[in-house]
Design an enzyme around this catalytic site. Structure first.
Site, PDB file in Angstrom:
ATOM      1  N   GLU A  33      67.374  79.502  27.380  1.00  0.00           N
ATOM      2  CA  GLU A  33      67.138  79.761  25.817  1.00  0.00           C
ATOM      3  C   GLU A  33      66.835  81.088  25.553  1.00  0.00           C
ATOM      4  O   GLU A  33      67.212  81.482  24.459  1.00  0.00           O
ATOM      5  CB  GLU A  33      65.916  78.682  25.543  1.00  0.00           C
ATOM      6  N   TYR A 116      61.562  77.851  17.971  1.00  0.00           N
ATOM      7  CA  TYR A 116      62.810  77.539  18.166  1.00  0.00           C
ATOM      8  C   TYR A 116      62.636  77.492  19.981  1.00  0.00           C
ATOM      9  O   TYR A 116      63.020  76.120  20.351  1.00  0.00           O
ATOM     10  CB  TYR A 116      64.032  78.341  18.042  1.00  0.00           C
ATOM     11  N   ASP A 134      67.719  76.165  15.004  1.00  0.00           N
ATOM     12  CA  ASP A 134      68.335  77.422  15.062  1.00  0.00           C
ATOM     13  C   ASP A 134      69.443  77.447  13.959  1.00  0.00           C
ATOM     14  O   ASP A 134      69.338  76.781  13.352  1.00  0.00           O
ATOM     15  CB  ASP A 134      69.043  77.242  16.625  1.00  0.00           C
TER      16      ASP A 134
END
Length: 348
Positions: A33, A116, A134
């Site tokens: 991520e 996020y 996102d």
DNA sequence: AAACCGGGGAT
DNA sequence: ATCCCAGGTTT
């Protein structure tokens, strides 16, 4: 059928096989991520594999030096991501018994982890019900709800959050989050979206009203500042001289001695003494000019190669000697510096 | 709210 | 040349 059902059903047959989708290891999810922040999947993929190979666990990452981690991150950009991950790995290793935090609010506290990434880790690693937002989700949702407010302003962002909450599937957080991002990435794209093959087309008011192309809206563009970099590449046989950046752009990475201004070619040699002291009369061997574009900077860079027969008598305090071939391999550098190094190898 | 922080690919 | 990418932090 509900939107979430349509999404998840579509996802189950259309999803890409991405390595971080085949694990629940929070460390691997976290790494993927962070790497994918403002970074395309294809661009991040080789780095993900490199990192997992070098650092299979949080402890392995914690035990590395920041210089090693930055070298491995070299070329991917946004290097604060690497510095924050390394620092956070040491924190987790030293203070949390190498156990990755398992609550959303704890995850959100970690350096380099925002809303996020905290939602992504929470849902993908622990299946907690937090929706991710996102760029993909902003686009899909702005079209699916015809949100005309700019998505880069607080009003637009609030409406996106409220809209996502309406369609979010609390029973399948991980699948829902993966599915909606995958739709944005593969179907509901910024340009030329393939609405014909979209599982949500029958529920999409933007498509019905011919507004797909106009959404999402964005306001304000960061202007690009134009600056000059003048690098001094001193060479003595196979040795060269470098310095470490202490702040700002490319912090903690290495570079040839730099003046952040435009130096006229005729006056280059007048600046040599600002970096080294030599008993010789230095001469410019050759020069290399290039432009380097960043998201907020346009750098007009000039590299001047100055060959010396003997080592300098004195080096300015922050400058030190290395083997030329250690640069980039042991001392992480920006792509701008790598461009110069590559240009040298060609005219050899 | 705006600026800062990288690099690359698509159009 | 412009936009955008599995954004976050600082000012």
């Amino acid at each position: 059928m509900r939107i979430s059902e349509l999404l998840i059903k579509w996802y189950s047959i259309s999803k890409r096989d991405l390595p971080w989708r085949n694990t629940n290891d929070p460390y691997k999810i976290w790494l993927s991520e962070v790497m994918l922040q403002q970074t395309r999947v294809e661009q991040g993929m080789p780095y993900y594999h490199k990192f997992i190979e070098h650092y299979p666990t949080i402890s392995d990452l914690a035990n590395a030096t920041e210089q090693e981690v930055l070298t491995l991150w070299q070329g991917l950009g946004y290097y604060s991501r690497a510095r924050n991950m390394h620092s956070t790995a040491q924190y987790i290793s030293n203070n949390l018994g190498s156990q990755f935090p398992q609550k959303f609010n704890e995850i959100l506290e970690l350096k380099g982890v925002g809303a996020y990434t905290a939602a992504a880790i929470s849902s993908f690693a622990f299946n907690l019900p937090y929706p991710v937002i996102d760029g993909n989700v902003q686009r899909v949702v702005s079209r699916l709800f015809c949100i005309e407010d700019p998505i880069n302003k607080p009003i637009g962002q609030k409406k996106i959050r409220e809209a996502v909450d309406q369609i979010f599937d609390k029973r399948n957080p991980a699948k829902f989050n993966q599915a909606i991002m995958e739709l944005g990435s593969l179907v509901c794209t910024p340009k030329n979206p393939t609405c014909d093959s979209c599982p949500l087309s029958i529920k999409c008011p933007a498509l019905l009203n011919g507004k797909v192309k106009a959404l999402p809206k964005k306001e304000g563009k960061t202007k690009v500042k134009e600056i000059s970099h003048t690098y001094f590449v001193f060479k003595v046989e196979d040795k060269t001289y470098i310095q470490q950046r202490k702040e700002g752009i490319w912090k903690n990475m290495y570079q040839f001695p730099l003046l952040e201004l435009d130096v006229k070619p005729e006056t280059i040699l007048d600046h040599v003494m600002e970096f080294i002291e030599t008993s010789e009369t230095p001469m410019i061997q050759h020069s290399y000019q290039t432009k380097h574009l960043l998201s907020h900077r346009k750098i007009n860079a000039n590299f001047y190669t100055i060959s010396l027969h003997r080592k300098p008598i004195f080096l300015k305090s922050n400058i030190f000697e290395i083997e030329l071939n250690e640069l980039s391999k042991k001392y992480p550098t920006s792509v701008l510096t790598q461009k110069f190094l590559k240009s040298c190898r060609i005219d050899d």
